[in-house]
Design a protein around this motif. Structure first.
Motif, PDB file in Angstrom:
ATOM      1  N   SER A 186       9.789  13.809   1.772  1.00  0.00           N
ATOM      2  CA  SER A 186      10.956  13.069   2.245  1.00  0.00           C
ATOM      3  C   SER A 186      11.128  11.818   1.383  1.00  0.00           C
ATOM      4  O   SER A 186      10.177  11.316   0.794  1.00  0.00           O
ATOM      5  CB  SER A 186      10.766  12.681   3.704  1.00  0.00           C
ATOM      6  OG  SER A 186       9.730  11.740   3.806  1.00  0.00           O
ATOM      7  N   GLU A 187      12.359  11.304   1.311  1.00  0.00           N
ATOM      8  CA  GLU A 187      12.633  10.124   0.489  1.00  0.00           C
ATOM      9  C   GLU A 187      13.386   9.105   1.332  1.00  0.00           C
ATOM     10  O   GLU A 187      14.285   9.443   2.081  1.00  0.00           O
ATOM     11  CB  GLU A 187      13.465  10.528  -0.733  1.00  0.00           C
ATOM     12  CG  GLU A 187      13.512   9.422  -1.753  1.00  0.00           C
ATOM     13  CD  GLU A 187      14.148   9.844  -3.080  1.00  0.00           C
ATOM     14  OE1 GLU A 187      13.804  10.928  -3.591  1.00  0.00           O
ATOM     15  OE2 GLU A 187      14.991   9.086  -3.582  1.00  0.00           O
ATOM     16  N   SER A 188      12.973   7.838   1.226  1.00  0.00           N
ATOM     17  CA  SER A 188      13.655   6.800   1.996  1.00  0.00           C
ATOM     18  C   SER A 188      13.711   5.512   1.187  1.00  0.00           C
ATOM     19  O   SER A 188      13.062   5.390   0.143  1.00  0.00           O
ATOM     20  CB  SER A 188      12.910   6.546   3.313  1.00  0.00           C
ATOM     21  OG  SER A 188      11.583   6.164   3.016  1.00  0.00           O
ATOM     22  N   LYS A 189      14.493   4.553   1.693  1.00  0.00           N
ATOM     23  CA  LYS A 189      14.644   3.278   1.002  1.00  0.00           C
ATOM     24  C   LYS A 189      14.190   2.139   1.896  1.00  0.00           C
ATOM     25  O   LYS A 189      14.349   2.196   3.116  1.00  0.00           O
ATOM     26  CB  LYS A 189      16.122   3.038   0.676  1.00  0.00           C
ATOM     27  CG  LYS A 189      16.619   3.807  -0.525  1.00  0.00           C
ATOM     28  CD  LYS A 189      18.066   3.436  -0.778  1.00  0.00           C
ATOM     29  CE  LYS A 189      18.576   4.123  -2.021  1.00  0.00           C
ATOM     30  NZ  LYS A 189      20.035   4.001  -2.128  1.00  0.00           N
ATOM     31  N   VAL A 190      13.657   1.097   1.272  1.00  0.00           N
ATOM     32  CA  VAL A 190      13.266  -0.080   2.025  1.00  0.00           C
ATOM     33  C   VAL A 190      13.433  -1.287   1.098  1.00  0.00           C
ATOM     34  O   VAL A 190      13.332  -1.153  -0.119  1.00  0.00           O
ATOM     35  CB  VAL A 190      11.807   0.069   2.533  1.00  0.00           C
ATOM     36  CG1 VAL A 190      10.791   0.007   1.403  1.00  0.00           C
ATOM     37  CG2 VAL A 190      11.485  -0.967   3.598  1.00  0.00           C
ATOM     38  N   ASP A 191      13.717  -2.457   1.669  1.00  0.00           N
ATOM     39  CA  ASP A 191      13.879  -3.633   0.806  1.00  0.00           C
ATOM     40  C   ASP A 191      12.534  -4.087   0.230  1.00  0.00           C
ATOM     41  O   ASP A 191      12.426  -4.385  -0.950  1.00  0.00           O
ATOM     42  CB  ASP A 191      14.539  -4.789   1.585  1.00  0.00           C
ATOM     43  CG  ASP A 191      16.026  -4.549   1.796  1.00  0.00           C
ATOM     44  OD1 ASP A 191      16.603  -3.747   1.018  1.00  0.00           O
ATOM     45  OD2 ASP A 191      16.612  -5.125   2.732  1.00  0.00           O
ATOM     46  N   VAL A 192      11.534  -4.158   1.094  1.00  0.00           N
ATOM     47  CA  VAL A 192      10.235  -4.679   0.637  1.00  0.00           C
ATOM     48  C   VAL A 192       9.126  -3.733   1.089  1.00  0.00           C
ATOM     49  O   VAL A 192       9.018  -3.409   2.275  1.00  0.00           O
ATOM     50  CB  VAL A 192       9.992  -6.100   1.215  1.00  0.00           C
ATOM     51  CG1 VAL A 192       8.621  -6.616   0.800  1.00  0.00           C
ATOM     52  CG2 VAL A 192      11.088  -7.063   0.750  1.00  0.00           C
ATOM     53  N   LEU A 193       8.303  -3.321   0.130  1.00  0.00           N
ATOM     54  CA  LEU A 193       7.146  -2.478   0.437  1.00  0.00           C
ATOM     55  C   LEU A 193       5.882  -3.295   0.160  1.00  0.00           C
ATOM     56  O   LEU A 193       5.716  -3.843  -0.929  1.00  0.00           O
ATOM     57  CB  LEU A 193       7.153  -1.223  -0.444  1.00  0.00           C
ATOM     58  CG  LEU A 193       5.917  -0.322  -0.312  1.00  0.00           C
ATOM     59  CD1 LEU A 193       5.825   0.303   1.069  1.00  0.00           C
ATOM     60  CD2 LEU A 193       5.924   0.768  -1.385  1.00  0.00           C
ATOM     61  N   ILE A 194       5.008  -3.378   1.165  1.00  0.00           N
ATOM     62  CA  ILE A 194       3.768  -4.138   1.004  1.00  0.00           C
ATOM     63  C   ILE A 194       2.601  -3.166   1.013  1.00  0.00           C
ATOM     64  O   ILE A 194       2.481  -2.353   1.931  1.00  0.00           O
ATOM     65  CB  ILE A 194       3.599  -5.160   2.154  1.00  0.00           C
ATOM     66  CG1 ILE A 194       4.816  -6.099   2.226  1.00  0.00           C
ATOM     67  CG2 ILE A 194       2.314  -5.960   1.983  1.00  0.00           C
ATOM     68  CD1 ILE A 194       4.854  -6.958   3.506  1.00  0.00           C
ATOM     69  N   VAL A 195       1.758  -3.244   0.005  1.00  0.00           N
ATOM     70  CA  VAL A 195       0.561  -2.407  -0.028  1.00  0.00           C
ATOM     71  C   VAL A 195      -0.633  -3.285   0.310  1.00  0.00           C
ATOM     72  O   VAL A 195      -0.942  -4.230  -0.414  1.00  0.00           O
ATOM     73  CB  VAL A 195       0.365  -1.749  -1.412  1.00  0.00           C
ATOM     74  CG1 VAL A 195      -0.883  -0.868  -1.404  1.00  0.00           C
ATOM     75  CG2 VAL A 195       1.593  -0.945  -1.795  1.00  0.00           C
ATOM     76  N   GLY A 196      -1.275  -2.990   1.433  1.00  0.00           N
ATOM     77  CA  GLY A 196      -2.446  -3.772   1.870  1.00  0.00           C
ATOM     78  C   GLY A 196      -2.099  -4.646   3.052  1.00  0.00           C
ATOM     79  O   GLY A 196      -1.165  -5.442   2.989  1.00  0.00           O
ATOM     80  N   ALA A 197      -2.841  -4.471   4.150  1.00  0.00           N
ATOM     81  CA  ALA A 197      -2.591  -5.266   5.363  1.00  0.00           C
ATOM     82  C   ALA A 197      -3.762  -6.183   5.656  1.00  0.00           C
ATOM     83  O   ALA A 197      -4.201  -6.322   6.791  1.00  0.00           O
ATOM     84  CB  ALA A 197      -2.295  -4.342   6.547  1.00  0.00           C
ATOM     85  N   GLY A 198      -4.283  -6.817   4.618  1.00  0.00           N
ATOM     86  CA  GLY A 198      -5.248  -7.902   4.807  1.00  0.00           C
ATOM     87  C   GLY A 198      -4.464  -9.190   5.039  1.00  0.00           C
ATOM     88  O   GLY A 198      -3.245  -9.161   5.275  1.00  0.00           O
ATOM     89  N   PRO A 199      -5.125 -10.328   4.963  1.00  0.00           N
ATOM     90  CA  PRO A 199      -4.437 -11.591   5.232  1.00  0.00           C
ATOM     91  C   PRO A 199      -3.189 -11.812   4.353  1.00  0.00           C
ATOM     92  O   PRO A 199      -2.163 -12.291   4.849  1.00  0.00           O
ATOM     93  CB  PRO A 199      -5.514 -12.647   4.936  1.00  0.00           C
ATOM     94  CG  PRO A 199      -6.808 -11.933   5.180  1.00  0.00           C
ATOM     95  CD  PRO A 199      -6.578 -10.507   4.767  1.00  0.00           C
ATOM     96  N   ALA A 200      -3.247 -11.453   3.085  1.00  0.00           N
ATOM     97  CA  ALA A 200      -2.091 -11.693   2.208  1.00  0.00           C
ATOM     98  C   ALA A 200      -0.913 -10.790   2.590  1.00  0.00           C
ATOM     99  O   ALA A 200       0.223 -11.252   2.740  1.00  0.00           O
ATOM    100  CB  ALA A 200      -2.473 -11.490   0.740  1.00  0.00           C
ATOM    101  N   GLY A 201      -1.188  -9.504   2.765  1.00  0.00           N
ATOM    102  CA  GLY A 201      -0.117  -8.561   3.107  1.00  0.00           C
ATOM    103  C   GLY A 201       0.507  -8.895   4.455  1.00  0.00           C
ATOM    104  O   GLY A 201       1.729  -8.820   4.640  1.00  0.00           O
ATOM    105  N   LEU A 202      -0.344  -9.290   5.407  1.00  0.00           N
ATOM    106  CA  LEU A 202       0.176  -9.603   6.746  1.00  0.00           C
ATOM    107  C   LEU A 202       1.027 -10.873   6.725  1.00  0.00           C
ATOM    108  O   LEU A 202       2.028 -10.972   7.451  1.00  0.00           O
ATOM    109  CB  LEU A 202      -0.973  -9.747   7.739  1.00  0.00           C
ATOM    110  CG  LEU A 202      -1.685  -8.426   8.078  1.00  0.00           C
ATOM    111  CD1 LEU A 202      -2.942  -8.693   8.907  1.00  0.00           C
ATOM    112  CD2 LEU A 202      -0.745  -7.480   8.834  1.00  0.00           C
ATOM    113  N   MET A 203       0.663 -11.845   5.899  1.00  0.00           N
ATOM    114  CA  MET A 203       1.485 -13.051   5.794  1.00  0.00           C
ATOM    115  C   MET A 203       2.877 -12.692   5.244  1.00  0.00           C
ATOM    116  O   MET A 203       3.900 -13.186   5.720  1.00  0.00           O
ATOM    117  CB  MET A 203       0.797 -14.078   4.887  1.00  0.00           C
ATOM    118  CG  MET A 203       1.609 -15.328   4.627  1.00  0.00           C
ATOM    119  SD  MET A 203       1.905 -16.336   6.103  1.00  0.00           S
ATOM    120  CE  MET A 203       0.410 -17.319   6.145  1.00  0.00           C
TER     121      MET A 203
END
Ligand code: FAD
Length: 677
Positions: A5-22
């Motif tokens: 499947s293909e979709s669009k998003v404005d911002v993709l974040i890789v990694g949900a440590g402190p930096a990604g979560l901020m």
């Protein structure tokens, strides 16, 4: 077989440590479409980083969850320095405050990373539909450079693979042996209620296991830690020392007769090395020990044999250093041994479309508790910039300040860590003539200086299109004339509010209801710029006339307020104008101020939260903000703050033209759909 499947998003974040979560927190607050994926099946539950600097607490508070950290954490007020006396027996040689008094309304506290990640997750869930997608990892990255400057394009294409639960089970701790069991036991007993949702979600992973999907994104953040996949895909590297240090970390509930166990301690023994003691929440104490000397990496260089490092090895080392005091423990909460060098990423961004933050671009020792803080602050610097570009309020010109600002911080951090680690690891000097050893007076001085850096308050961003000051050519930071400021500040009008630094905080009173507020509390992180009008003593006719002239310019249909705020948006959604005057509170009412400074809304009525005064409160003293900031009440000034509370500009009260020119250089009146809140 079906196509992915293909979709669009404005911002993709890789990694949900402190930096990604901020980063996700900013996106949630600013209403930006965003996905955040993490290869791990669950969040961190305990251990890992734990120190929160006072600047980080200010940031948490600006999002509204600072109180959770402040209440739950252990407050670290004092540092005790222990050194060998002439007989080689350790003695307390000094006490210093852990946070320099007066630099912030918060002080350094300690709370483990799992709880901190929880605060972020709760905030994101409360403000958006964004949810961390666990057990998901990118397997392919394509970037169409030719589309980089096309604001509306999606130049990034990423293939995401969904793992099975088994594959996604966290390899969080480098603890084989008994470590896993220790961790497991704790989160069940201690944090179960909070994390049930995470555990249940892990069970969902298998439904999508081994499927792939394609996501096209406008912007991407690699917040995927020290071994960053995104960094490697971009061909960027970490530069710096090839030497790694090996650290042992033990979180225990100690049994000891050492009297300062509830203070942060730096203990230097005569010949058995040194230990850093960090008192923690729930009676825990963390011990940091640099275990072996160094290890060369590089050709043929092998990794240290971590299997030889056990909690017992770390404990024995600590016992030797702390003798004649005794040390054992009743409970082992977490431990680790990890290997780390001091390195900075060669680049922080690819065409200002794909960014890197956190451990992906800087690694260093854990001694000063900087890793998690600086990582979150990277993303804090980036998030509002990306959000305002995606929304169409700012041009892409502001995005290059991410690398110029944060790479300098990363370099400063590594320099600091070099100095600090060497001091800490060095053997104490036996006498004044001992050149090899570390002189304890120097150690104390370095500790005090280091505390300023470590607080996060010392950050001073250099000149750029969003920091209006003369460029500092001495630091050698990345400078391009392309993004130099369009105007200059008159720093002398508010000498203590340094352009480039975060706004200091002093108490002021609300004109309407007399409630005292820390000025910083009125600067929440919601993506808006702030124009602070220090109107001065408006009882003085001349001073009032100057304020009125400024207000006329602000209210004009051609003003930057009107040009850059979309017609349908709330009056303070892009810029918020806050006034602080210096006439006695009882001598005026809000209606003595022009309407642009206390706007009216058809549905809401007057806005009572825009006019503040420097006056005595009933219960909490007098902030004396004019005096504290060095602002003359017979002169006043205008201060422009970025959405992250850093000072952009200081200028004369009636120099409207410079403020307009400042904003004109990067803001856009072309309004994309406003999808913000
Ligand atoms: P991380 O916290 O590393 O987060 C990166 C995230 O990205 C992780 O959740 C990971 O699962 C995910 N990820 C990685 N690769 C991929 C991929 N390819 N695809 C999808 N997701 C991916 N700091 C201290 O100050 N004190 C300490 O005692 C301390 N101890 C530590 C112990 C250990 C074992 C580790 C690993 C780190 C420790 N740190 C410590 C460092 C501190 O945790 C980091 O500085 C901080 O977490 C950095 O935040 P980050 O968001 O940049 O990266």
């Amino acid at each position: 077989t079906s196509q992915p499947s293909e979709s669009k998003v404005d911002v993709l974040i890789v990694g949900a440590g402190p930096a990604g979560l901020m980063m996700a927190t900013w996106m949630a607050k600013c209403g930006i479409s965003c996905r955040i994926v993490d290869k791990r099946g669950t969040k961190v539950f305990n251990g890992q980083a734990d120190g929160l600097q006072c600047r980080t607490l200010e940031i948490f508070d600006s999002f509204g969850f600072g109180d959770r950290a402040w209440k739950e954490a252990n407050h670290m007020l004092e540092i005790c320095l222990w050194n060998p006396d002439k007989d080689g027996v350790i003695r307390r040689s000094d006490r210093i405050p852990d946070t320099i008094p007066g630099i912030s309304r918060f002080q350094q506290v300690v709370l483990h990373q799992g709880r901190i990640e929880r605060f972020f997750l709760d905030f994101i869930a409360a403000h958006s539909d964004i949810r961390v997608e666990r057990g998901v990892l990118p397997s392919k990255l394509e970037f169409d450079e030719s589309l980089a400057e096309d604001t509306d394009a999606y130049p990034i294409t990423v293939t995401l693979r969904h793992l099975s639960e088994e594959e996604a089970t966290p390899g969080q701790v480098a603890t084989s042996a008994n470590g896993g069991a220790v961790q497991d036991g704790l989160f069940r007993s201690n944090l179960a209620a909070d994390d049930t949702a995470d555990l249940l979600k892990a069970a969902d992973l298998n439904a999508k296991a081994n499927t792939t999907e394609v996501v096209r994104a406008k912007y991407m953040l690699g917040a995927d830690g020290a071994h960053s996949w995104v960094r490697r895909e971009l061909g960027f590297c970490l530069e710096g020392e090839t030497t790694d240090y090996i650290w042992g970390v033990l979180d225990i509930v100690p049994l000891t007769n050492f009297p300062d166990i509830r203070s942060r301690c730096a203990i230097h023994s005569a010949s058995s090395g040194s230990v850093m003691v960090i008192p923690r929440e729930n009676k825990l104490v963390r011990l940091y020990i640099q275990l072996t000397t160094t290890e060369k990496l590089g050709e043929g260089g092998s990794r240290a044999d971590r299997s030889k490092i056990t909690p017992d090895v770390i404990l024995k080392a600590a016992q030797k250093i702390m003798a004649p005091y005794t040390l054992s423990y009743r409970k082992l909460d977490w431990w680790t041994a990890y290997q780390i060098g001091q390195r900075v990423g060669s680049r922080f961004s690819k065409n200002e479309r794909i960014f890197l933050a956190g451990d992906a671009v800087h690694t260093h020792s854990p001694k000063a508790g900087q890793g998690m803080n600086v990582s979150m602050q990277d993303a804090y610097n980036l998030g509002w910039k990306v959000a305002s570009v995606v929304k169409g309020t700012s041009s892409r010109a502001i995005l290059s300040t991410y690398e110029s600002e944060r790479k300098q911080i990363a370099k400063d951090l590594i320099d600091f860590d070099h100095r600090f680690s060497r001091l800490f690891s060095g053997r104490p000097a036996k006498d004044l003539m001992d050149e090899e050893g570390i002189n304890m007076e120097q150690f104390k001085a370095a500790f005090e200086k280091g505390n300023m850096f470590a607080s996060g308050i010392a950050v001073n961003y250099d000149a750029s299109n969003i920091i209006a000051k003369t460029a500092d050519t001495s630091s050698g930071g990345a400078k391009t004339t392309a993004n130099l400021p369009s105007v200059d500040s008159t720093q002398a009008l508010a000498p203590k509010v340094k352009v480039g630094m975060r706004m200091p905080s002093v108490k002021v009173l609300n004109q309407s209801d007399a409630r005292p507020w820390h000025l910083q509390e009125r600067l929440p992180s919601n993506g808006t710029w702030r124009v602070l009008v220090f109107a001065g003593d408006v009882g003085d006719a001349g001073q009032k006339a100057r304020m009125l002239r400024l207000a006329d310019s602000l209210a004009a249909p051609t003003s930057f307020l009107r040009r850059y705020t979309p017609a349908a948006a709330r009056y303070d959604s892009v810029f918020e104008v806050l006034t602080v005057h210096a006439a006695p509170r009882a001598s005026v009412t809000i209606f003595d101020f022009p309407e642009v400074l206390r706007p009216f809304d058809e549905l809401d009525g007057w806005d009572y939260n825009k006019i503040f005064v420097d006056d005595e409160s009933y219960h909490e003293g007098h902030g004396r903000i004019y005096e504290e900031f060095g602002i003359d009440p017979k002169e006043g000034c205008v201060i422009v703050l970025r959405p992250d509370q850093y000072v952009s500009y200081v200028g004369a009260l009636d120099d409207y033209a410079s403020v307009d020119k400042f904003f004109s250089s990067f803001m856009l009146s072309r309004q994309a759909q406003v999808n913000g809140k």
